[in-house]
Design a protein around this motif. Structure first.
Motif, short mmCIF file in Angstrom:
data_model
loop_
_atom_site.label_atom_id
_atom_site.label_comp_id
_atom_site.label_asym_id
_atom_site.label_seq_id
_atom_site.Cartn_x
_atom_site.Cartn_y
_atom_site.Cartn_z
N VAL A 10 33.92 -3.86 89.59
CA VAL A 10 32.62 -4.39 89.19
C VAL A 10 31.67 -4.44 90.37
O VAL A 10 30.50 -4.08 90.25
N VAL A 14 28.16 -2.56 90.36
CA VAL A 14 26.90 -3.29 90.55
C VAL A 14 26.09 -2.61 91.65
O VAL A 14 24.89 -2.38 91.51
N GLU A 26 30.47 2.13 81.48
CA GLU A 26 30.47 1.34 82.72
C GLU A 26 29.70 0.04 82.52
O GLU A 26 30.15 -1.03 82.94
N ARG A 27 28.54 0.12 81.88
CA ARG A 27 27.74 -1.09 81.65
C ARG A 27 28.49 -2.09 80.77
O ARG A 27 28.48 -3.29 81.03
N VAL A 30 31.29 -3.75 82.78
CA VAL A 30 30.75 -4.76 83.70
C VAL A 30 30.39 -6.03 82.91
O VAL A 30 30.72 -7.14 83.33
N HIS A 33 33.50 -7.99 81.92
CA HIS A 33 34.08 -8.63 83.10
C HIS A 33 33.25 -9.85 83.51
O HIS A 33 33.80 -10.89 83.87
N CYS A 40 31.87 -12.68 90.15
CA CYS A 40 31.11 -11.44 90.03
C CYS A 40 29.68 -11.66 89.57
O CYS A 40 28.77 -11.01 90.08
#
Length: 75
Positions: A10, A14, A26-27, A30, A33, A40
């Motif tokens: 993450v 970022v 991916e978004r 993230v 998570h 994070c």
């Protein structure tokens, strides 16, 4: 892509998101998570704060923000 991302993953995403558009997977990874992790989201806020601060610093330099009035000596 793995079903869950590690904090290291993450953090990398970022930072990469500052330079490129992240893929949907991916978004989503993230975001999921961020819902379960305490640290994070704080890291992401710090990155956002630094991005804004650098933007303001650049504007300050572009505006001649040295306190002078366009080259005239200070009084």
């Amino acid at each position: 892509m793995k079903t869950t991302l590690s904090c290291r993953d993450v953090t990398r995403l970022v930072l990469e998101g500052e330079d490129r558009h992240l893929r949907l997977s991916e978004r989503l990874g993230v975001r999921v998570h961020m819902l379960i992790c305490k640290t994070c989201p704080e890291f992401a806020r710090q990155v956002q704060f630094m991005r804004r601060a650098v933007g303001r610093w650049k504007q300050y330099g572009d505006d001649g923000g040295d306190g002078s009035d366009g080259g005239a000596p200070p009084r």
